[in-house]
Design a protein around this motif. Structure first.
Motif, PDB file in Angstrom:
ATOM      1  N   THR A  60      33.711  44.301  21.708  1.00  0.00           N
ATOM      2  CA  THR A  60      34.071  43.329  22.727  1.00  0.00           C
ATOM      3  C   THR A  60      34.097  44.046  24.076  1.00  0.00           C
ATOM      4  O   THR A  60      33.773  45.231  24.158  1.00  0.00           O
ATOM      5  CB  THR A  60      35.415  42.651  22.398  1.00  0.00           C
ATOM      6  OG1 THR A  60      35.637  41.567  23.295  1.00  0.00           O
ATOM      7  CG2 THR A  60      36.576  43.625  22.483  1.00  0.00           C
TER       8      THR A  60
ATOM      9  N   HIS B 276      42.845  37.631  20.907  1.00  0.00           N
ATOM     10  CA  HIS B 276      41.438  37.976  21.139  1.00  0.00           C
ATOM     11  C   HIS B 276      40.909  38.865  20.017  1.00  0.00           C
ATOM     12  O   HIS B 276      39.789  38.648  19.518  1.00  0.00           O
ATOM     13  CB  HIS B 276      41.302  38.683  22.490  1.00  0.00           C
ATOM     14  CG  HIS B 276      39.890  39.000  22.862  1.00  0.00           C
ATOM     15  ND1 HIS B 276      39.044  38.080  23.453  1.00  0.00           N
ATOM     16  CD2 HIS B 276      39.151  40.135  22.714  1.00  0.00           C
ATOM     17  CE1 HIS B 276      37.853  38.638  23.653  1.00  0.00           C
ATOM     18  NE2 HIS B 276      37.896  39.881  23.223  1.00  0.00           N
TER      19      HIS B 276
ATOM     20  N   ARG C   4      37.031  36.742  29.018  1.00  0.00           N
ATOM     21  CA  ARG C   4      37.850  37.859  28.546  1.00  0.00           C
ATOM     22  C   ARG C   4      39.315  37.444  28.607  1.00  0.00           C
ATOM     23  O   ARG C   4      39.658  36.394  29.150  1.00  0.00           O
ATOM     24  CB  ARG C   4      37.637  39.094  29.437  1.00  0.00           C
ATOM     25  CG  ARG C   4      37.859  38.797  30.927  1.00  0.00           C
ATOM     26  CD  ARG C   4      37.908  40.035  31.771  1.00  0.00           C
ATOM     27  NE  ARG C   4      37.904  39.744  33.192  1.00  0.00           N
ATOM     28  CZ  ARG C   4      38.936  39.333  33.902  1.00  0.00           C
ATOM     29  NH1 ARG C   4      40.098  39.108  33.300  1.00  0.00           N
ATOM     30  NH2 ARG C   4      38.838  39.104  35.196  1.00  0.00           N
TER      31      ARG C   4
ATOM     32  N   GLU D  47      36.124  44.247  28.257  1.00  0.00           N
ATOM     33  CA  GLU D  47      37.360  43.932  28.959  1.00  0.00           C
ATOM     34  C   GLU D  47      37.179  43.587  30.435  1.00  0.00           C
ATOM     35  O   GLU D  47      38.156  43.271  31.109  1.00  0.00           O
ATOM     36  CB  GLU D  47      38.354  45.101  28.830  1.00  0.00           C
ATOM     37  CG  GLU D  47      37.875  46.414  29.412  1.00  0.00           C
ATOM     38  CD  GLU D  47      38.689  46.878  30.611  1.00  0.00           C
ATOM     39  OE1 GLU D  47      39.889  46.594  30.704  1.00  0.00           O
ATOM     40  OE2 GLU D  47      38.084  47.534  31.474  1.00  0.00           O
TER      41      GLU D  47
ATOM     42  N   HIS E 179      42.955  37.624  30.270  1.00  0.00           N
ATOM     43  CA  HIS E 179      43.057  37.353  31.705  1.00  0.00           C
ATOM     44  C   HIS E 179      44.445  37.665  32.246  1.00  0.00           C
ATOM     45  O   HIS E 179      45.447  37.528  31.537  1.00  0.00           O
ATOM     46  CB  HIS E 179      42.727  35.876  31.949  1.00  0.00           C
ATOM     47  CG  HIS E 179      42.385  35.537  33.351  1.00  0.00           C
ATOM     48  ND1 HIS E 179      43.236  34.830  34.161  1.00  0.00           N
ATOM     49  CD2 HIS E 179      41.273  35.806  34.087  1.00  0.00           C
ATOM     50  CE1 HIS E 179      42.664  34.657  35.349  1.00  0.00           C
ATOM     51  NE2 HIS E 179      41.476  35.243  35.322  1.00  0.00           N
TER      52      HIS E 179
ATOM     53  N   GLU F  28      33.998  41.993  33.563  1.00  0.00           N
ATOM     54  CA  GLU F  28      32.703  41.319  33.669  1.00  0.00           C
ATOM     55  C   GLU F  28      31.560  42.170  34.196  1.00  0.00           C
ATOM     56  O   GLU F  28      30.403  41.793  34.028  1.00  0.00           O
ATOM     57  CB  GLU F  28      32.818  40.097  34.592  1.00  0.00           C
ATOM     58  CG  GLU F  28      33.652  38.971  34.051  1.00  0.00           C
ATOM     59  CD  GLU F  28      35.072  39.016  34.560  1.00  0.00           C
ATOM     60  OE1 GLU F  28      35.656  37.954  34.785  1.00  0.00           O
ATOM     61  OE2 GLU F  28      35.598  40.148  34.740  1.00  0.00           O
TER      62      GLU F  28
END
Length: 356
Positions: free
Chosen positions: A73, A292, A272, A75, A274, A77
């Motif tokens: 995954t 998540h 992600r 964390e 937030h 952008e």
């Protein structure tokens, strides 16, 4: 793809505070984390099992990373969407997928996508050069915010404008890069929708926080938000629609403006965990970070019920961090990110407080 059971390995692209909190959540679930980050001594790597230090476009390093992990995954952008494709081509799944990342990285594409699924953003115009600014500003009502299409965050890469503004100066302020001009919106408050979606399409919503910004940076999130239940329901429906349209897996946030008549306009979305969801760790049985990790690992989503009224304050810079002991004595729960080096305005921690 099978579920990632305890003992599995989660890869996280990025070494900042969100990666740190995701890693801590994964550890509570019996999972190890490998951090991939270009910088040495990242705050996320210091609480993780392993790390790879390399640039995000280093194909060989990405392949090595993929081999170490059961699922990956990210964390933040500003990771190239192509990096996710390299990892998936090496045989390791990535959640959320690159389509969500690629969309959120370009403000123009993001707004066009939101329009296409009937989530209305503020009126906007494409800006390719300073000569486009004043004509677009006139069409948008005479006031607006010029934003770089890529890589701007926390108020960076932005300029507020009216018809008396110098378009050349504004263009230079944002770095002379392709941009969007957003109409200035008179709104009553800002809220966000925190949506979790599992691999099999299950969706869970957290309560809607009311968010206060200063200088383009989140100052605080407060719950309950001062909005009607109907507004919360509409906001939740928009969040569900966004997650389903992206075939999203994980936690995402959709930021919204609440207008005087109660209607909603989208500001932006983040694929992600937030900042406006940091309160969930102390007000819910299951916070956004563990939620998540559950989603990307194929676990069932957990409960999102809020048990207390709460306010989250961002701790910005050394002066805020210096008050950690005072906040602790006042009954707050300060969370310090242990970043190396401070600086005013930098997110160095947050603090949660039950406020009534």
């Amino acid at each position: 793809m099978s579920k990632i059971a305890p003992g599995g390995v989660i890869g996280i692209l990025g070494g900042g505070q969100l990666g740190r909190m995701l890693s801590l959540a994964a550890a509570r679930m019996g999972l190890d984390v490998v951090i991939f980050n270009p910088k040495i001594d990242s705050c996320a790597a210091r609480v993780s099992a392993d790390e790879i230090i390399a640039e995000y476009d280093d194909v060989d390093a990405l392949k090595e990373f993929a081999q170490k992990c059961d699922v990956v995954t990210f964390e933040f952008e500003n990771i190239p969407a192509a990096s996710l494709d390299v990892i998936e081509a090496a045989g390791t799944p990535v959640y959320p997928r690159s389509n969500a990342l690629g969309c959120s990285q370009d403000r123009l594409k993001e707004k066009e996508f939101l329009n296409s699924i009937d989530i209305n953003p503020a009126p906007f115009a494409r800006i390719d050069g300073p000569e486009d600014i004043l004509p677009a500003l006139e069409k948008l009502g005479g006031k607006g915010v010029l934003k770089a299409r890529r890589e701007g965050y926390d108020g960076k890469g932005q300029a507020r404008l009216d018809l008396s503004s110098d378009p050349i100066a504004a263009w230079e302020k944002i770095g002379k890069v392709p941009a969007v001009l957003e109409a200035f919106i008179s709104f009553e408050r800002e809220i966000s929708v925190l949506v979790a979606r599992s691999r099999d399409g299950q969706i869970a919503l957290y309560d809607t926080p009311e968010n206060d910004h200063a200088g383009g940076i989140l100052k605080s999130s407060t719950l309950p938000a001062n909005v009607s239940e109907q507004t919360k329901e509409v906001a939740g429906d928009l969040g569900r629609k966004l997650a389903q349209s992206l075939d999203y897996v994980g936690v995402l946030a959709l930021e919204l403006f609440v207008l005087k008549d109660g209607s909603l306009l989208a500001n932006e979305f983040a694929p992600r965990v937030h900042n406006t969801g940091h309160w969930t760790e102390d007000a819910c049985l299951l916070g956004q970070f563990e939620q998540h990790i559950r989603a990307v690992c194929g676990w069932p989503l957990g409960p999102t019920q809020r048990f207390v009224d709460i306010r989250m304050d961002n701790l910005l810079g050394d002066s805020d961090i210096a008050l950690w002991e005072t906040r602790a004595k006042d009954g707050e729960a300060p969370r310090i990110y242990a970043k190396r080096g401070g600086g005013e305005g930098r997110k160095l921690g947050h603090s949660n407080k039950v406020w009534r």
